[in-house]
Scaffold this motif. Structure first.
Motif, PDB file in Angstrom:
ATOM      1  N   GLU A 333      29.616   0.856  80.001  1.00 57.64           N
ATOM      2  CA  GLU A 333      30.916   1.322  80.508  1.00 57.64           C
ATOM      3  C   GLU A 333      30.861   2.823  80.766  1.00 57.64           C
ATOM      4  OE1 GLU A 333      31.406  -0.720  77.408  1.00 57.64           O
ATOM      5  OE2 GLU A 333      31.355  -2.348  78.857  1.00 57.64           O
ATOM      6  N   GLY A 334      31.707   3.289  81.696  1.00 55.24           N
ATOM      7  CA  GLY A 334      31.787   4.735  81.929  1.00 55.24           C
ATOM      8  C   GLY A 334      30.481   5.249  82.515  1.00 55.24           C
ATOM      9  N   VAL A 335      29.980   6.347  81.953  1.00 55.93           N
ATOM     10  CA  VAL A 335      28.729   6.936  82.460  1.00 55.93           C
ATOM     11  C   VAL A 335      27.565   6.065  82.002  1.00 55.93           C
ATOM     12  CG1 VAL A 335      27.271   8.985  82.465  1.00 55.93           C
ATOM     13  CG2 VAL A 335      29.748   9.234  82.245  1.00 55.93           C
ATOM     14  N   GLY A 336      26.842   5.474  82.955  1.00 52.82           N
ATOM     15  CA  GLY A 336      25.792   4.509  82.581  1.00 52.82           C
ATOM     16  C   GLY A 336      24.464   5.158  82.256  1.00 52.82           C
ATOM     17  N   TYR A 337      24.453   6.061  81.264  1.00 49.70           N
ATOM     18  CA  TYR A 337      23.191   6.749  80.948  1.00 49.70           C
ATOM     19  C   TYR A 337      22.289   5.864  80.086  1.00 49.70           C
ATOM     20  CZ  TYR A 337      24.929   7.869  76.210  1.00 49.70           C
ATOM     21  OH  TYR A 337      25.388   7.783  74.921  1.00 49.70           O
ATOM     22  N   HIS A 338      20.996   6.149  80.139  1.00 48.42           N
ATOM     23  CA  HIS A 338      20.035   5.415  79.317  1.00 48.42           C
ATOM     24  C   HIS A 338      19.478   6.372  78.273  1.00 48.42           C
ATOM     25  CE1 HIS A 338      17.065   2.651  77.951  1.00 48.42           C
ATOM     26  NE2 HIS A 338      17.219   1.811  78.949  1.00 48.42           N
ATOM     27  N   ALA A 339      19.716   6.058  76.982  1.00 50.20           N
ATOM     28  CA  ALA A 339      19.329   6.972  75.903  1.00 50.20           C
ATOM     29  C   ALA A 339      17.822   7.195  75.864  1.00 50.20           C
ATOM     30  CB  ALA A 339      19.818   6.435  74.562  1.00 50.20           C
ATOM     31  N   ARG A 340      17.027   6.184  76.269  1.00 51.78           N
ATOM     32  CA  ARG A 340      15.566   6.369  76.226  1.00 51.78           C
ATOM     33  C   ARG A 340      15.122   7.436  77.228  1.00 51.78           C
ATOM     34  NH1 ARG A 340      13.399   1.578  78.529  1.00 51.78           N
ATOM     35  NH2 ARG A 340      13.799   2.666  80.470  1.00 51.78           N
ATOM     36  N   ASP A 341      15.653   7.337  78.454  1.00 50.48           N
ATOM     37  CA  ASP A 341      15.243   8.292  79.492  1.00 50.48           C
ATOM     38  C   ASP A 341      15.720   9.697  79.149  1.00 50.48           C
ATOM     39  OD1 ASP A 341      14.332   6.003  80.606  1.00 50.48           O
ATOM     40  OD2 ASP A 341      15.858   5.846  82.159  1.00 50.48           O
ATOM     41  N   LEU A 342      16.928   9.801  78.584  1.00 51.28           N
ATOM     42  CA  LEU A 342      17.441  11.124  78.223  1.00 51.28           C
ATOM     43  C   LEU A 342      16.710  11.684  76.998  1.00 51.28           C
ATOM     44  CD1 LEU A 342      21.299  10.990  78.871  1.00 51.28           C
ATOM     45  CD2 LEU A 342      19.487  11.831  80.326  1.00 51.28           C
ATOM     46  N   ALA A 343      16.253  10.805  76.100  1.00 50.19           N
ATOM     47  CA  ALA A 343      15.505  11.277  74.923  1.00 50.19           C
ATOM     48  C   ALA A 343      14.190  11.915  75.370  1.00 50.19           C
ATOM     49  CB  ALA A 343      15.221  10.113  73.977  1.00 50.19           C
ATOM     50  N   VAL A 344      13.539  11.297  76.358  1.00 49.08           N
ATOM     51  CA  VAL A 344      12.282  11.847  76.878  1.00 49.08           C
ATOM     52  C   VAL A 344      12.555  13.207  77.525  1.00 49.08           C
ATOM     53  CG1 VAL A 344      10.433  11.482  78.577  1.00 49.08           C
ATOM     54  CG2 VAL A 344      11.239   9.569  77.186  1.00 49.08           C
ATOM     55  N   MET A 345      13.657  13.302  78.269  1.00 52.15           N
ATOM     56  CA  MET A 345      14.026  14.573  78.918  1.00 52.15           C
ATOM     57  C   MET A 345      14.362  15.629  77.867  1.00 52.15           C
ATOM     58  SD  MET A 345      14.148  15.688  81.936  1.00 52.15           S
ATOM     59  CE  MET A 345      14.542  17.275  82.620  1.00 52.15           C
ATOM     60  N   ARG A 346      15.055  15.210  76.800  1.00 53.94           N
ATOM     61  CA  ARG A 346      15.419  16.173  75.752  1.00 53.94           C
ATOM     62  C   ARG A 346      14.162  16.712  75.062  1.00 53.94           C
ATOM     63  NH1 ARG A 346      19.558  15.713  70.479  1.00 53.94           N
ATOM     64  NH2 ARG A 346      18.908  17.731  69.652  1.00 53.94           N
ATOM     65  N   GLY A 347      13.203  15.817  74.793  1.00 54.14           N
ATOM     66  CA  GLY A 347      11.944  16.250  74.183  1.00 54.14           C
ATOM     67  C   GLY A 347      11.259  17.289  75.056  1.00 54.14           C
ATOM     68  N   HIS A 348      11.314  17.070  76.357  1.00 53.21           N
ATOM     69  CA  HIS A 348      10.729  17.979  77.344  1.00 53.21           C
ATOM     70  C   HIS A 348      11.397  19.352  77.268  1.00 53.21           C
ATOM     71  CE1 HIS A 348       8.190  18.103  80.891  1.00 53.21           C
ATOM     72  NE2 HIS A 348       9.097  18.875  81.453  1.00 53.21           N
ATOM     73  N   LEU A 349      12.744  19.356  77.209  1.00 52.16           N
ATOM     74  CA  LEU A 349      13.502  20.623  77.201  1.00 52.16           C
ATOM     75  C   LEU A 349      13.339  21.366  75.876  1.00 52.16           C
ATOM     76  CD1 LEU A 349      16.775  19.359  78.928  1.00 52.16           C
ATOM     77  CD2 LEU A 349      15.173  21.007  79.888  1.00 52.16           C
TER      78      LEU A 349
END
Length: 731
Positions: A333-349
């Motif tokens: 629902e709402g913003v359809g983000y995927h926690a796995r993809d964002l976790a990889v991006m967060r690790g990168h940042l």
């Protein structure tokens, strides 16, 4: 000199809003602070995204901010960058994405820093009390036991699923008391890490994995592919030991609330550190407390479900995703983000390692591992003395079934139960029966708001639609011919459990599905009872498949797999492969050998055979090849645009107009508009349009170009429509 701020607000409009800072406000505004601002007739809380000394609006159009709520930015720079990247990637406003990243209490204006904390502690009488007096009050006994280890804050009572009635009972006895202490951040764990349990001896595969993981520095993403029962958690714990000894924090994401209590207990048994827990079962204030402990560096380990991904860490060290393939990491629902993809991006940042652990990697992650973007580690042996499970197919063509059970499966159950073991029966349909049929005219009772049949819930005395929650009392007469000969068609978990209670009167049955675990703590108490051996037959939906460790289960039966083999969704084979592997992984996890039996009408299905004989690894690689041939994700990149309206023609026309704004060539494809697999839901007609491209950057650029034109379409205001990037579910 007038000062202006750009503010991101939690509204769907893809823009930020300008406000003036009045002179009486003395706090200097900075990017990332919360402000209270007038918006239309209401006041909203938003985040400052920029501070400027000029503004293009006329003095009449610009309003002053009401208040600045913080003395410093709320999120560290890395998380601010992550939300900005995610807002662009998922085509939503920065304000919407930021409101996913901030606890509800802070969105409502709560203080960032708490001055004191309330906790329960033992009185002198409680310290001397005889715990055996509480043998008939297990909840009180458990609470007293926990308090003898350490004082418990109010949030601990919930996260450990301790009983509030037990707290009151011990308080009335005068054994415990409530105290308040002034908060000072305790960072002692960074100086010296206390271990409260001796680590298990690692087998050679685990030792190699741990050595590889602990030797690297900076960002890298690793897929830890280990068969079920191979001891992935032990690898996580060994990696955490290294990270915590360096004085850095760890974020552990799990797919379901049901898995958090056992994960928390594993970590608390091993390390004497503060563990913060974040999931939707907690109150707003409890989540805020956990968020504060993580932000201040006091919590060494943060465990949570999808939304915990955005928790700030003062000393970021590692992000671990357990069961990375699980579809509940994707928000629907709402913003359809995927926690796995964002976790990889967060690790990168944040320049820290990311570890993705699973027995059944998603095809997206597998592709990244095979082409070298992720490091790939294998655990091929089950930990300890556990042996490989025996697998078998029960062909039920022309076989008489009793409540969905074949003779062969019932006989096998008797053998395992008589040997004193436990049995799991897996059926992914809750309720008593999936449909109500008239025995005279054959009429099936259908939901009046959806294209779906009512499910019969016998214990509740109602028929209910599982899509829109529409419900009625079970009818006495057929709606079509008036006959009273109505019967449930098909088998659900409720019917199966009541059949087994009659068939095996000496072996207690427990049912675990969304209906029986609605109440707080009921899942935890069921699981504890299973571990103690109080139940011998476990009946459940996929809630039973996830990560649980039942040492006495030696037989797993899958009752209805045919539905999973034929589906409108291209991800169905992958999901079935994961589910089958995860469910069969519940058998024979300790020293006893395990057996898995599959009932099917499709005993010669090639996909089934491949999965059973070659295992998930080979099966997934073949699926990946097939997807590449068919130009489907992860080989191509996809956006799904959904529209729903009271008139089907409106939704069709809107999607046709959107399709006309998107390019079609060798590297871009527009499919649709077409009806969704469930055409009508809650009284509205649903249509969908697929846009996919060979190149991810092209997808981003083309859709960003078309989006402003789409929003100007007159029909876009008549229909509800949404954008789903990298959709996980086409239904």
């Amino acid at each position: 000199m007038p000062l202006f701020v750009e503010v991101a607000l939690p509204v769907p409009m893809r823009q930020n809003f300008s406000y003036q800072v009045p002179e009486h406000i003395t706090i200097t505004p900075q990017k990332g602070m919360r402000v209270q601002v007038p918006f239309g007739r209401q006041q909203l809380i938003g985040l400052i995204t920029a501070v400027t000394d000029s503004c293009s609006l006329t003095p009449k159009q610009i309003k002053p901010i009401v208040a600045i709520l913080d003395s410093e930015p709320l999120l560290p720079e890395s998380l601010y960058k992550l939300t900005a990247w995610a807002a662009r990637y998922y085509f939503c406003s920065l304000g919407q994405m930021l409101s996913q990243a901030i606890p509800v209490a802070l969105r409502k204006g709560a203080e960032v820093k708490a001055s004191s904390v309330t906790y329960w502690t033992l009185t002198d009488a409680g310290k001397e009390a005889d715990i055996n007096q509480l043998n008939r009050a297990p909840a009180q006994r458990k609470l007293l036991h926990s308090l003898r280890d350490r004082d418990l804050e109010l949030s601990d009572i919930t996260s450990l699923e301790l009983s509030k009635a037990a707290v009151k009972a011990l308080d009335d006895k005068g054994w415990i008391e409530k105290k308040t202490r002034v908060l000072d951040t305790d960072l002692s764990w960074r100086e010296s890490l206390e271990m409260t349990e001796e680590p298990h001896r690692l087998n050679p595969e685990q030792a190699i994995a741990v050595a590889t993981l602990t030797q690297q520095t900076g960002y890298h993403c690793t897929l830890l592919e280990g068969v079920t029962g191979s001891g992935k958690t032990e690898v996580y714990l060994a990696m955490l030991e290294t990270i915590l000894k360096q004085g850095r924090q760890a974020l552990v994401l799990v797919p379901e609330i049901g898995l958090t209590p056992q994960t928390i207990n594993r970590f608390r048994r091993r390390f004497n550190v503060k563990v913060a827990v974040i999931h939707s079962g907690l109150t707003d204030n409890q989540r805020l407390d956990a968020w504060r402990q993580a932000k201040s560096g006091e919590a060494a380990i943060i465990i949570g479900t999808r939304s915990a991904l955005f928790t700030p860490m003062l000393y970021p060290g590692v992000i671990i995703l357990d069961e990375e393939h699980d579809s509940s990491f994707k928000q629907q629902e709402g913003v359809g983000y995927h926690a796995r993809d964002l976790a990889v991006m967060r690790g990168h940042l944040e320049d820290i390692p990311v570890l993705l652990g699973t027995a059944t990697p998603s095809l997206e992650t597998l592709q990244n591992a095979l082409n070298g973007r992720y490091q790939h580690l294998h655990l091929g042996k089950r930990a300890g003395a556990a042996e490989k499970v025996r697998q078998g197919i029960v062909d039920i063509r022309n076989q008489p079934l009793r409540s969905g059970m074949s003779h062969a499966l019932l006989n096998e159950m008797r053998i395992h139960l008589d040997a004193g073991n436990q049995v799991i029966l897996f059926l992914n349909r809750r309720g008593f029966a999936p449909a109500l049929i008239c025995h005279e005219c054959g009429h099936l009772h259908e939901c009046d708001r959806c294209d779906a049949f009512f499910t019969v819930h016998q214990a509740l005395g109602e028929i209910r639609c599982h899509h829109c929650s529409n419900q009625y009392a079970i009818p006495r007469q057929c709606h079509s011919c008036g006959s009273t000969m109505l019967a449930g068609q098909g088998v659900g978990t409720e019917q199966l459990a009541s059949f087994l209670e009659k068939e095996f009167p000496n072996h207690p049955v427990v049912r675990i599905d969304r209906d029986t675990t609605r109440n707080k703590g009921s899942l935890e108490s069921h699981l504890n009872a299973i571990h103690k051996g109080e139940y011998k037959i476990l009946v459940g939906t996929q809630m039973l498949a996830k990560g649980h460790h039942f040492p006495d289960v030696t037989l797993v039966g899958l009752l209805d797999v045919d539905g999973a083999l034929f589906s409108a969704d291209f991800r169905a084979p992958e999901r079935f492969g994961q589910l089958y592997t995860q469910v069969s992984g519940r058998a024979g996890r300790a020293t006893k050998p395990g057996t898995v039996l599959l009932q099917t009408h499709q005993s010669d299905n090639a996909m089934l055979r491949e999965l059973m004989h070659k295992g998930y690894g080979e099966f997934a690689r073949n699926q990946l090849f097939e997807r590449t041939q068919a130009l489907l994700p992860p080989a191509w990149h996809m956006i799904l645009i959904r529209a729903e309206a009271h008139q089907a023609i409106d939704a069709d026309n809107l999607l046709s107009q959107i399709g006309a704004l998107l390019p079609q060539d060798e590297e871009c494809e527009v499919i649709g508009p077409m009806p969704a697999p469930l055409d009508r839901k809650a009284g509205k007609y649903r249509r969908q349009l697929l846009f996919q491209t060979k190149n991810r950057n092209r997808l981003q650029a083309e859709f960003e170009r078309a989006l402003p034109q789409i929003e100007q379409l007159p029909l876009a205001k008549k229909c509800r429509w949404s954008i789903d990037r990298d959709p996980q579910d086409l239904l």
